[in-house]
Motif scaffolding. Sequence first.
Motif, PDB file in Angstrom:
ATOM      1  N   UNK A  50       7.905  -5.273  10.463  1.00  0.00           N
ATOM      2  CA  UNK A  50       7.539  -5.922  11.723  1.00  0.00           C
ATOM      3  C   UNK A  50       6.818  -4.901  12.603  1.00  0.00           C
ATOM      4  N   UNK A  51       5.520  -4.997  12.690  1.00  0.00           N
ATOM      5  CA  UNK A  51       4.728  -4.029  13.446  1.00  0.00           C
ATOM      6  C   UNK A  51       4.922  -4.221  14.946  1.00  0.00           C
ATOM      7  N   UNK A  52       4.954  -3.117  15.657  1.00  0.00           N
ATOM      8  CA  UNK A  52       5.029  -3.157  17.113  1.00  0.00           C
ATOM      9  C   UNK A  52       6.376  -3.509  17.675  1.00  0.00           C
ATOM     10  N   UNK A  78       0.836  -1.189   0.000  1.00  0.00           N
ATOM     11  CA  UNK A  78       0.000   0.000   0.000  1.00  0.00           C
ATOM     12  C   UNK A  78       0.877   1.247   0.000  1.00  0.00           C
ATOM     13  N   UNK A  79       0.728   2.100  -1.027  1.00  0.00           N
ATOM     14  CA  UNK A  79       1.512   3.328  -1.121  1.00  0.00           C
ATOM     15  C   UNK A  79       0.704   4.560  -0.727  1.00  0.00           C
ATOM     16  N   UNK A  80      -0.478   4.342  -0.179  1.00  0.00           N
ATOM     17  CA  UNK A  80      -1.266   5.489   0.273  1.00  0.00           C
ATOM     18  C   UNK A  80      -0.671   6.104   1.535  1.00  0.00           C
ATOM     19  N   UNK A  81       0.096   5.317   2.260  1.00  0.00           N
ATOM     20  CA  UNK A  81       0.763   5.800   3.465  1.00  0.00           C
ATOM     21  C   UNK A  81       2.244   5.437   3.386  1.00  0.00           C
ATOM     22  N   UNK A 128      -0.071   1.595   5.993  1.00  0.00           N
ATOM     23  CA  UNK A 128      -0.601   2.217   7.202  1.00  0.00           C
ATOM     24  C   UNK A 128      -0.387   1.313   8.407  1.00  0.00           C
ATOM     25  N   UNK A 129      -0.290   1.900   9.610  1.00  0.00           N
ATOM     26  CA  UNK A 129      -0.197   1.083  10.831  1.00  0.00           C
ATOM     27  C   UNK A 129      -1.341   0.088  10.915  1.00  0.00           C
ATOM     28  N   UNK A 130      -0.994  -1.134  11.262  1.00  0.00           N
ATOM     29  CA  UNK A 130      -2.004  -2.186  11.353  1.00  0.00           C
ATOM     30  C   UNK A 130      -2.236  -2.944  10.073  1.00  0.00           C
TER      31      UNK A 130
END
Length: 449
Positions: free
Chosen positions: A220-222, A132-135, A152-154
């Motif tokens: 790697x989120x978080x 996703x390149x929107x964010x 985006x986050x998440x």
Amino acid sequence: MLTAQAPTSADQRLLATVAADLPGRRWFPVKGASADLTVHAVVPLVDPRRAADVRVLLVAARTGTGTGTGTAGSGGATSLLQVPLVVVTGDEEAGAPLGDGRTVLDGAAHPAFLRAWLAAAEGPGGAPAAVDLAHVHAITGEQSNSSVVLGAPGDPGRAILKVVRTLHHGENPDVEVPRALVEHGYTGVPAPLAWLRATWPDATTGEVAAGYLGVAAAFVSGARDGFELACELAGTGTPFAAHAHALGEVTARMHAALARAFPTVTDPDGPERLARALLDRYAWARAATSAVEPYHAGVVRAADEVRALRATPARQRVHGDLHLGQVLHGADGWLVLDFEGEPLAPLEARTRPDLAVRDVAGLLRSFDYAAAVGGATGDAAQRWVTAAREALLAGYAQASPPSSVDPADAALLTRALELDKTLYEAVYEARNRPSWLPIPLAGLDRLAG
């Protein structure tokens, strides 16, 4: 694989517009000397939406002092730098005006560049990753390269793109190694999703060179940056030992996986080779900064002790620049990043088999940095560092396969490679962060004082 093209006068004009800004970038490799910049070649990338003109300049940075990291040339050195730019119609505050109603912008985190990059990239199945390149979010703390978080986050499909700034001919270990580890079933690295390669004429010889321009990997989120986490805990006096023990285990498992994925080499001349390398490192460091001069006798003493060893372990592929800033701590434990090796070393040196304990030494050095940067002082800092060091070594030993190396010999090898790493740090800090130079000098006091 893309083929770089000859530059035009318009490309040289673009470079002239942004040239004054480049030496101030953290990734710019020429420190303490002026560099002559020219556009050597241009990589053709096209934004699928045609919303902007994407220009990826390959800029030759030549210095007459030999300070740059690149190929030695006549009277100096040449580094080949990747400078992605985006040209848009109209004025934008963040860019540099071209004087014809257009503005040139840094392309690394610009959507037009990112769309063009992904459209041209390869992936594990032959197709680029869908992200996703929107964010997008540029990571400001990057040093030798430029990294951008995509998504985006998440978002479960979130990725991180690393734009390689200093280009080299051949395999890029930061792409090659994670790809090989994942293919061999190792899960302690973020999975590579896409990569971009190109060919260009060598800036010195004119022969065809080929290499990686960048790689996108799973985000790697978080997760917490290992160095930031250690600094926070050191500053509050909170023990890091449990984290260090787990990191030692992860490092040992990484070395076992690397030994499966790449050839190992038995080195009958290992002690002599390591002793010479330590002395060569000191000579290199002494030529770069007089701050290491008082440690000559200690380095010679360490080299003599290494030379007296009967043997050294087999050499294998290693991380090469492992420290707390190269690992992430998440819900599932530690992940290892950035396999490109020491930024100041040539590519051939960064990919040859080495002693696995070199990575351990890098982590040990990192504890000194975390305590100092985190604000720990005096006896409290020393206790924090000592506990972390002991825990890391215990975790590494626990997860390593049985070894025939005598524990005393293993400790000597670790100390010698920690000394080697500290000499490197002294040069790096003298060139880039003089206010941090006391950190490696304190390490030299302990290791070679």
